[in-house]
Design a protein around this motif. Sequence first.
Motif, PDB file in Angstrom:
ATOM      1  N   LYS A   7       0.812  -1.210   0.000  1.00 60.32           N
ATOM      2  CA  LYS A   7       0.000   0.000   0.000  1.00 60.32           C
ATOM      3  C   LYS A   7       0.849   1.266   0.000  1.00 60.32           C
ATOM      4  O   LYS A   7       0.451   2.296  -0.501  1.00 60.32           O
ATOM      5  CB  LYS A   7      -0.927   0.004   1.214  1.00 60.32           C
ATOM      6  N   SER A   8       2.053   1.180   0.590  1.00 60.00           N
ATOM      7  CA  SER A   8       2.883   2.369   0.695  1.00 60.00           C
ATOM      8  C   SER A   8       3.688   2.646  -0.571  1.00 60.00           C
ATOM      9  O   SER A   8       4.337   3.684  -0.680  1.00 60.00           O
ATOM     10  CB  SER A   8       3.850   2.221   1.876  1.00 60.00           C
ATOM     11  N   GLN A   9       3.689   1.717  -1.528  1.00 62.35           N
ATOM     12  CA  GLN A   9       4.517   1.860  -2.713  1.00 62.35           C
ATOM     13  C   GLN A   9       3.953   2.920  -3.653  1.00 62.35           C
ATOM     14  O   GLN A   9       2.801   2.870  -4.066  1.00 62.35           O
ATOM     15  CB  GLN A   9       4.617   0.523  -3.455  1.00 62.35           C
ATOM     16  N   THR A  10       4.792   3.892  -3.984  1.00 59.39           N
ATOM     17  CA  THR A  10       4.401   4.920  -4.944  1.00 59.39           C
ATOM     18  C   THR A  10       4.541   4.372  -6.353  1.00 59.39           C
ATOM     19  O   THR A  10       5.536   3.721  -6.681  1.00 59.39           O
ATOM     20  CB  THR A  10       5.283   6.166  -4.779  1.00 59.39           C
ATOM     21  N   VAL A  11       3.543   4.630  -7.192  1.00 60.62           N
ATOM     22  CA  VAL A  11       3.564   4.212  -8.588  1.00 60.62           C
ATOM     23  C   VAL A  11       3.354   5.443  -9.448  1.00 60.62           C
ATOM     24  O   VAL A  11       2.371   6.185  -9.262  1.00 60.62           O
ATOM     25  CB  VAL A  11       2.471   3.168  -8.879  1.00 60.62           C
ATOM     26  N   ASN A  12       4.267   5.685 -10.356  1.00 60.76           N
ATOM     27  CA  ASN A  12       4.166   6.838 -11.245  1.00 60.76           C
ATOM     28  C   ASN A  12       3.410   6.449 -12.512  1.00 60.76           C
ATOM     29  O   ASN A  12       3.799   5.516 -13.205  1.00 60.76           O
ATOM     30  CB  ASN A  12       5.556   7.364 -11.585  1.00 60.76           C
ATOM     31  N   VAL A  13       2.323   7.155 -12.757  1.00 67.43           N
ATOM     32  CA  VAL A  13       1.494   6.938 -13.942  1.00 67.43           C
ATOM     33  C   VAL A  13       1.895   7.971 -14.983  1.00 67.43           C
ATOM     34  O   VAL A  13       1.914   9.175 -14.693  1.00 67.43           O
ATOM     35  CB  VAL A  13       0.001   7.066 -13.592  1.00 67.43           C
ATOM     36  N   LEU A  14       2.219   7.526 -16.172  1.00 69.12           N
ATOM     37  CA  LEU A  14       2.751   8.403 -17.210  1.00 69.12           C
ATOM     38  C   LEU A  14       1.876   8.385 -18.449  1.00 69.12           C
ATOM     39  O   LEU A  14       1.537   7.317 -18.969  1.00 69.12           O
ATOM     40  CB  LEU A  14       4.171   7.960 -17.596  1.00 69.12           C
ATOM     41  N   ILE A  15       1.515   9.577 -18.927  1.00 63.46           N
ATOM     42  CA  ILE A  15       0.910   9.753 -20.244  1.00 63.46           C
ATOM     43  C   ILE A  15       1.676  10.870 -20.955  1.00 63.46           C
ATOM     44  O   ILE A  15       2.476  11.572 -20.331  1.00 63.46           O
ATOM     45  CB  ILE A  15      -0.600  10.100 -20.176  1.00 63.46           C
ATOM     46  N   VAL A  16       1.433  11.038 -22.237  1.00 60.46           N
ATOM     47  CA  VAL A  16       2.059  12.118 -23.006  1.00 60.46           C
ATOM     48  C   VAL A  16       0.997  13.142 -23.353  1.00 60.46           C
ATOM     49  O   VAL A  16      -0.097  12.789 -23.818  1.00 60.46           O
ATOM     50  CB  VAL A  16       2.723  11.585 -24.289  1.00 60.46           C
ATOM     51  N   GLY A  17       1.307  14.412 -23.113  1.00 64.83           N
ATOM     52  CA  GLY A  17       0.398  15.488 -23.495  1.00 64.83           C
ATOM     53  C   GLY A  17       1.143  16.529 -24.305  1.00 64.83           C
ATOM     54  O   GLY A  17       2.265  16.902 -23.954  1.00 64.83           O
ATOM     55  N   GLN A  18       0.554  16.971 -25.387  1.00 62.88           N
ATOM     56  CA  GLN A  18       1.170  18.026 -26.191  1.00 62.88           C
ATOM     57  C   GLN A  18       0.099  18.740 -26.983  1.00 62.88           C
ATOM     58  O   GLN A  18      -1.076  18.354 -26.956  1.00 62.88           O
ATOM     59  CB  GLN A  18       2.242  17.458 -27.117  1.00 62.88           C
ATOM     60  N   ALA A  19       0.488  19.803 -27.666  1.00 60.75           N
ATOM     61  CA  ALA A  19      -0.460  20.625 -28.406  1.00 60.75           C
ATOM     62  C   ALA A  19      -1.264  19.772 -29.378  1.00 60.75           C
ATOM     63  O   ALA A  19      -0.748  18.827 -29.970  1.00 60.75           O
ATOM     64  CB  ALA A  19       0.283  21.728 -29.160  1.00 60.75           C
ATOM     65  N   GLY A  20      -2.551  20.110 -29.505  1.00 59.14           N
ATOM     66  CA  GLY A  20      -3.426  19.363 -30.392  1.00 59.14           C
ATOM     67  C   GLY A  20      -4.279  18.370 -29.622  1.00 59.14           C
ATOM     68  O   GLY A  20      -4.551  18.543 -28.435  1.00 59.14           O
ATOM     69  N   SER A  52      12.340  21.695 -30.105  1.00 56.79           N
ATOM     70  CA  SER A  52      13.677  21.314 -30.556  1.00 56.79           C
ATOM     71  C   SER A  52      13.666  21.263 -32.072  1.00 56.79           C
ATOM     72  O   SER A  52      12.621  21.442 -32.712  1.00 56.79           O
ATOM     73  CB  SER A  52      14.077  19.947 -29.988  1.00 56.79           C
ATOM     74  N   ALA A  53      14.824  20.982 -32.634  1.00 58.87           N
ATOM     75  CA  ALA A  53      14.927  20.878 -34.090  1.00 58.87           C
ATOM     76  C   ALA A  53      14.099  19.723 -34.641  1.00 58.87           C
ATOM     77  O   ALA A  53      13.812  19.682 -35.842  1.00 58.87           O
ATOM     78  CB  ALA A  53      16.396  20.703 -34.482  1.00 58.87           C
ATOM     79  N   LEU A  54      13.687  18.785 -33.771  1.00 60.95           N
ATOM     80  CA  LEU A  54      12.907  17.640 -34.225  1.00 60.95           C
ATOM     81  C   LEU A  54      11.418  17.941 -34.336  1.00 60.95           C
ATOM     82  O   LEU A  54      10.654  17.084 -34.778  1.00 60.95           O
ATOM     83  CB  LEU A  54      13.132  16.462 -33.276  1.00 60.95           C
ATOM     84  N   TRP A  55      11.010  19.143 -33.905  1.00 65.52           N
ATOM     85  CA  TRP A  55       9.613  19.552 -34.011  1.00 65.52           C
ATOM     86  C   TRP A  55       9.529  20.828 -34.838  1.00 65.52           C
ATOM     87  O   TRP A  55      10.089  21.845 -34.449  1.00 65.52           O
ATOM     88  CB  TRP A  55       9.006  19.816 -32.624  1.00 65.52           C
ATOM     89  N   PRO A  56       8.821  20.830 -35.976  1.00 64.28           N
ATOM     90  CA  PRO A  56       8.691  22.072 -36.752  1.00 64.28           C
ATOM     91  C   PRO A  56       7.870  23.128 -36.033  1.00 64.28           C
ATOM     92  O   PRO A  56       8.040  24.324 -36.277  1.00 64.28           O
ATOM     93  CB  PRO A  56       8.007  21.618 -38.042  1.00 64.28           C
ATOM     94  N   ASN A  57       6.983  22.696 -35.145  1.00 60.22           N
ATOM     95  CA  ASN A  57       6.173  23.606 -34.338  1.00 60.22           C
ATOM     96  C   ASN A  57       6.377  23.291 -32.864  1.00 60.22           C
ATOM     97  O   ASN A  57       6.730  22.162 -32.497  1.00 60.22           O
ATOM     98  CB  ASN A  57       4.688  23.482 -34.702  1.00 60.22           C
ATOM     99  N   ASP A  58       6.139  24.270 -32.015  1.00 57.27           N
ATOM    100  CA  ASP A  58       6.271  24.083 -30.569  1.00 57.27           C
ATOM    101  C   ASP A  58       5.256  23.030 -30.117  1.00 57.27           C
ATOM    102  O   ASP A  58       4.044  23.230 -30.248  1.00 57.27           O
ATOM    103  CB  ASP A  58       6.003  25.417 -29.869  1.00 57.27           C
ATOM    104  N   PRO A  59       5.701  21.884 -29.569  1.00 56.24           N
ATOM    105  CA  PRO A  59       4.765  20.824 -29.207  1.00 56.24           C
ATOM    106  C   PRO A  59       4.134  20.989 -27.827  1.00 56.24           C
ATOM    107  O   PRO A  59       3.302  20.164 -27.436  1.00 56.24           O
ATOM    108  CB  PRO A  59       5.647  19.573 -29.246  1.00 56.24           C
ATOM    109  N   ARG A  60       4.506  22.002 -27.078  1.00 54.28           N
ATOM    110  CA  ARG A  60       4.008  22.142 -25.714  1.00 54.28           C
ATOM    111  C   ARG A  60       2.519  22.493 -25.680  1.00 54.28           C
ATOM    112  O   ARG A  60       1.977  23.057 -26.640  1.00 54.28           O
ATOM    113  CB  ARG A  60       4.807  23.208 -24.960  1.00 54.28           C
ATOM    114  N   ILE A  61       1.877  22.169 -24.565  1.00 54.09           N
ATOM    115  CA  ILE A  61       0.465  22.523 -24.354  1.00 54.09           C
ATOM    116  C   ILE A  61       0.358  24.030 -24.195  1.00 54.09           C
ATOM    117  O   ILE A  61       0.952  24.607 -23.288  1.00 54.09           O
ATOM    118  CB  ILE A  61      -0.089  21.797 -23.109  1.00 54.09           C
TER     119      ILE A  61
END
Length: 334
Positions: A7-20, A52-61
């Motif tokens: 019960k005490s174990q922390t579990v990190n839940v990960l999803i990806v969020g970006q513009a669009g 970054s150079a790998l994104w032509p547009n800013d991918p941030r939310i």
Amino acid sequence: MARKPAKSQTVNVLIVGQAGRLQYEALLFAASLAQSGSDKRFRLFVAEPQPSALWPNDPRIKDAQLRELLGSLNATLLPFENRHFGADYPYGNKIEALFALPKGEPFVFFDTDTLILDDLGKVPFDFDRPTASLRRENTWPQLEIYGPGYGQIWKSLYDRFGLDYESSLDRAQPDEYWRRYLYFNAGFFFYKCPHAFGQRFLDYALEIRDDAPEELALQSLDPWLDQVALPLVIHSLGGGRDTLPPGLLDGSVSCHYRTLPLLFAREDQATVDYLHQIAAPNRIKKVLKTYEPFKRLIYQNRGDKVRALFDQDDLPAQEKAIRNKIKREGFWLR
């Protein structure tokens, strides 16, 4: 046997969020997790690729209100850098985002187009024995006349990485039937350390992308690269098909709906009702309505029209047939 974490174990839940689209799906995911009854040891991180150079547009939310809502739903925005993938292969985000999570802490990755329907604490994760989603079709490899078969293709990959091919096979399935071979949908996966998993995933994916065995010469790796590498990663880390009981993830605890039209077409009524419930609060509705497909499908009842096209107890066997019917009727919105 799979075991339930302490019960005490922390579990990190990960999803990806970006513009669009993903930023709106991220909000739905966060709202569903908050509603699910999962306790606070399941910490939600929304991984956000940085410019970054790998994104032509800013991918941030970019929507400030949406960012604020994510925070109010106990989600932590987690910036990460794309060094190997980007706009040319956005599925690579699920690999590179893993390195932004705390090292040595167990994690569960979910595709953003997922709803958490019930308490994640009901899932007996064994973080020493990873697995991934078995809700999949035979999307890869696609066999060609006179080309290599399933066994030859998969064995070439196991051989490339020095893995035991024979122990990966499901011998209850016949030779050259796709289910005999370890294959997952990458809609969820988990392990005891995101950095160890991520490095193995990255190494295998880059090797397959840049120097694939000759048996893959006729095979497309876009968008399948992550799902080609994933079973190799899981097998190499001591995981497999059966490290979770069936019916929980991709079942009573989570729903990987893929797109909202597919959710309305094929999920049960309880899941549709749950979607409406979590999307109803005014502060969430105000933001989700700014995204036209969500506005039409959820709030203007187009989803009900999609649902009426199908008998949910007698759906077409292939997802492609469902998609095509929705598209013919003009309801494919995403």
